[in-house]
Design a protein around this motif. Structure first.
Motif, short mmCIF file in Angstrom:
data_model
loop_
_atom_site.label_atom_id
_atom_site.label_comp_id
_atom_site.label_asym_id
_atom_site.label_seq_id
_atom_site.Cartn_x
_atom_site.Cartn_y
_atom_site.Cartn_z
N ARG A 187 0.82 -1.22 0.00
CA ARG A 187 0.00 0.00 0.00
C ARG A 187 0.85 1.26 0.00
O ARG A 187 0.45 2.28 -0.56
CB ARG A 187 -0.93 -0.01 1.22
CG ARG A 187 -2.04 -1.05 1.14
CD ARG A 187 -2.91 -0.99 2.37
NE ARG A 187 -3.92 -2.05 2.35
CZ ARG A 187 -4.13 -2.90 3.34
NH1 ARG A 187 -3.40 -2.82 4.45
NH2 ARG A 187 -5.07 -3.83 3.25
N SER A 188 2.01 1.20 0.65
CA SER A 188 2.82 2.42 0.79
C SER A 188 4.14 2.33 0.05
O SER A 188 4.94 3.28 0.13
CB SER A 188 3.08 2.69 2.27
OG SER A 188 3.76 1.59 2.87
N GLY A 189 4.40 1.21 -0.63
CA GLY A 189 5.70 1.06 -1.28
C GLY A 189 6.83 1.01 -0.28
O GLY A 189 7.93 1.52 -0.53
N ASP A 190 6.58 0.36 0.85
CA ASP A 190 7.53 0.33 1.97
C ASP A 190 8.30 -0.98 1.95
O ASP A 190 7.79 -2.03 2.35
CB ASP A 190 6.76 0.50 3.28
CG ASP A 190 7.69 0.62 4.49
OD1 ASP A 190 8.91 0.54 4.31
OD2 ASP A 190 7.17 0.80 5.60
N GLU A 191 9.55 -0.94 1.50
CA GLU A 191 10.36 -2.16 1.40
C GLU A 191 10.67 -2.78 2.76
O GLU A 191 10.63 -4.00 2.91
CB GLU A 191 11.64 -1.85 0.63
CG GLU A 191 12.41 -3.09 0.18
CD GLU A 191 13.38 -3.60 1.22
OE1 GLU A 191 13.71 -4.80 1.21
OE2 GLU A 191 13.80 -2.78 2.07
N ARG A 257 8.91 -12.62 -1.16
CA ARG A 257 10.25 -12.26 -1.64
C ARG A 257 10.15 -11.43 -2.91
O ARG A 257 10.92 -10.49 -3.12
CB ARG A 257 11.08 -13.53 -1.86
CG ARG A 257 11.60 -14.14 -0.56
CD ARG A 257 12.68 -15.17 -0.82
NE ARG A 257 12.16 -16.34 -1.48
CZ ARG A 257 11.71 -17.42 -0.84
NH1 ARG A 257 11.71 -17.43 0.49
NH2 ARG A 257 11.26 -18.46 -1.51
N ARG A 258 9.19 -11.79 -3.78
CA ARG A 258 8.97 -11.00 -5.00
C ARG A 258 8.51 -9.58 -4.67
O ARG A 258 8.97 -8.60 -5.25
CB ARG A 258 7.92 -11.69 -5.88
CG ARG A 258 8.35 -13.03 -6.46
CD ARG A 258 9.15 -12.83 -7.71
NE ARG A 258 9.45 -14.09 -8.35
CZ ARG A 258 10.07 -14.21 -9.53
NH1 ARG A 258 10.43 -13.10 -10.18
NH2 ARG A 258 10.32 -15.38 -10.05
N VAL A 259 7.58 -9.50 -3.72
CA VAL A 259 7.05 -8.18 -3.34
C VAL A 259 8.15 -7.33 -2.71
O VAL A 259 8.26 -6.12 -2.99
CB VAL A 259 5.86 -8.34 -2.37
CG1 VAL A 259 5.47 -6.99 -1.77
CG2 VAL A 259 4.68 -8.96 -3.09
N LEU A 262 10.03 -5.96 -5.40
CA LEU A 262 9.21 -5.08 -6.23
C LEU A 262 9.07 -3.68 -5.65
O LEU A 262 9.12 -2.68 -6.37
CB LEU A 262 7.83 -5.72 -6.43
CG LEU A 262 6.83 -5.03 -7.35
CD1 LEU A 262 7.36 -4.98 -8.79
CD2 LEU A 262 5.49 -5.76 -7.31
N VAL A 263 8.87 -3.58 -4.32
CA VAL A 263 8.55 -2.27 -3.71
C VAL A 263 9.80 -1.46 -3.37
O VAL A 263 9.69 -0.42 -2.73
CB VAL A 263 7.69 -2.46 -2.45
CG1 VAL A 263 6.37 -3.10 -2.78
CG2 VAL A 263 8.43 -3.28 -1.39
N ARG A 264 10.95 -1.91 -3.80
CA ARG A 264 12.16 -1.11 -3.57
C ARG A 264 12.11 0.24 -4.29
O ARG A 264 12.84 1.16 -3.93
CB ARG A 264 13.39 -1.89 -4.02
CG ARG A 264 13.73 -3.05 -3.10
CD ARG A 264 14.94 -3.83 -3.58
NE ARG A 264 15.21 -4.96 -2.71
CZ ARG A 264 16.17 -5.86 -2.94
NH1 ARG A 264 16.95 -5.75 -4.01
NH2 ARG A 264 16.35 -6.87 -2.10
#
Length: 355
Positions: A187-191, A257-259, A262-264
């Motif tokens: 939701r927040s792009g928080d790695e 692990r993919r997510v 992805l959100v980095r």
């Protein structure tokens, strides 16, 4: 604070051990009474030690495990008594008998506990004074203790369902916490949040193993206990849920692990969060069906509504491959959960759209 926490854990452990302690005490009293008053053995020590050693406080209280322990102990007693009669007593006899007992026990069973139990009892035979009724009196005492341990397992069983439910609760709680962190990351792009979910999901396999052991024990005891047999359908449903959640945890470790990768870029992905949030709700209701089996249909309905949407163009149209992979990875996850909720596998797969 740590002292209070340790005391709380210790108190919980002691309270949860009460049923096992009662079962062991009843079995010890029964085995002692039979050997002492019926058979006339003045000190039936081995009938008591066999009961305590075979029942114990372990998580695995399956009748088969108790039977294996009893057999191992009796092998140690009988084998050492025969060798003691042939070889006599002494240091070298003690060493030889212990060595041979351990080798025979390891040949008989792969269980390390089996060999240890046999070795301990063989040493008791070597070191204790000969009983009044002759050397083989101890084998009879051991047999009495073993038979009573098996009878008590069936007639005065511990409630293994409570342990299985606690193990299920721990796994479900960890999955819920992992989903919370995963959804926050999307939701927040928080790695860091997505990475936290990865760490939490890594803890699920020991929880699955614990639940599998306690549930297998509950099913095995319920099969032979006239008092617990009526719970078999609910336990078999729980076993199906366990299988589904085990597969779900494996799928989620891959997805997470993919997510996390992805959100980095720091970009929110609410569409994927909504998709995985719906799956999380299905898992939550499926977990609730352990105590309320009727809720399995509710879980199946939630997941059946998600399955037809599992096409990348439906969830993330024109998205890059890195995002479409998340949708594709969710397909087997939803199918496994539908099967756990009671849907046939072919029917669950048929709900998926063509890709």
């Amino acid at each position: 604070m740590r002292i209070r926490l340790d005391l709380g854990i210790a108190s919980t452990r002691a309270w949860n051990s009460v049923p096992a302690a009662v079962q062991i005490v009843v079995a010890v009293v029964a085995s002692y009474a039979f050997s002492h008053y019926v058979l006339g053995h003045s000190v039936p020590l081995l009938s008591i030690t066999v009961v305590i050693s075979s029942l114990g406080f372990g998580r695995d209280a399956r009748p088969r495990r108790v039977f294996d322990s009893v057999v191992g102990i009796l092998i140690g007693i009988l084998f050492s008594e025969v060798l003691f009669t042939l070889l006599g007593s002494g240091v070298w006899q003690l060493a030889l008998i212990l060595f041979l007992t351990l080798i025979v026990a390891r040949f008989t069973s792969p269980s390390a506990a089996f060999a240890a139990a046999a070795g301990i009892q063989s040493m008791m035979v070597m070191l204790l004074p000969n009983p009044d009724g002759g050397v083989l009196t101890r084998s009879v005492d051991g047999l009495v203790g073993g038979v009573i341990a098996l009878l008590v397992t069936a007639l005065i069983p511990r409630d293994p369902r409570a342990i299985a439910r606690r193990d299920a609760g721990r796994l479900l709680s960890t999955l819920a916490e992992s989903f919370d962190a995963l959804l926050d990351g999307l939701r927040s792009g928080d790695e860091p949040a997505a990475s936290l979910a990865v760490e939490r999901l890594r803890r699920t396999q020991p929880l699955v193993d614990d639940w599998n052991t306690s549930l297998d024990s509950a099913i095995s005891i319920s099969r032979i206990s006239p008092f617990l047999r009526r719970h078999l359908p609910a336990l078999r449903h729980q076993a199906r849920v366990l299988q589904g959640l085990d597969l779900a945890a494996r799928h989620l470790r891959v997805i997470d692990r993919r997510v996390s990768f992805l959100v980095r870029d720091g970009v929110p992905r609410p569409e994927l969060a909504e998709l995985l949030g719906g799956i999380a709700r299905g898992i939550e209701v499926l977990g609730a069906s352990i105590d309320e089996p009727a809720r399995a249909d509710e879980a199946a309905a939630i997941l059946a509504e998600i399955a037809p949407r599992l096409h990348p163009e439906s969830i993330v149209p024109d998205a890059p491959v890195t995002e479409t992979i998340i949708v594709l990875l969710a397909r087997p996850l939803v199918v496994d959960l539908l099967v756990a909720a009671g849907r046939p596998a072919d029917e669950a797969r048929a709900l998926l759209p063509e890709v």
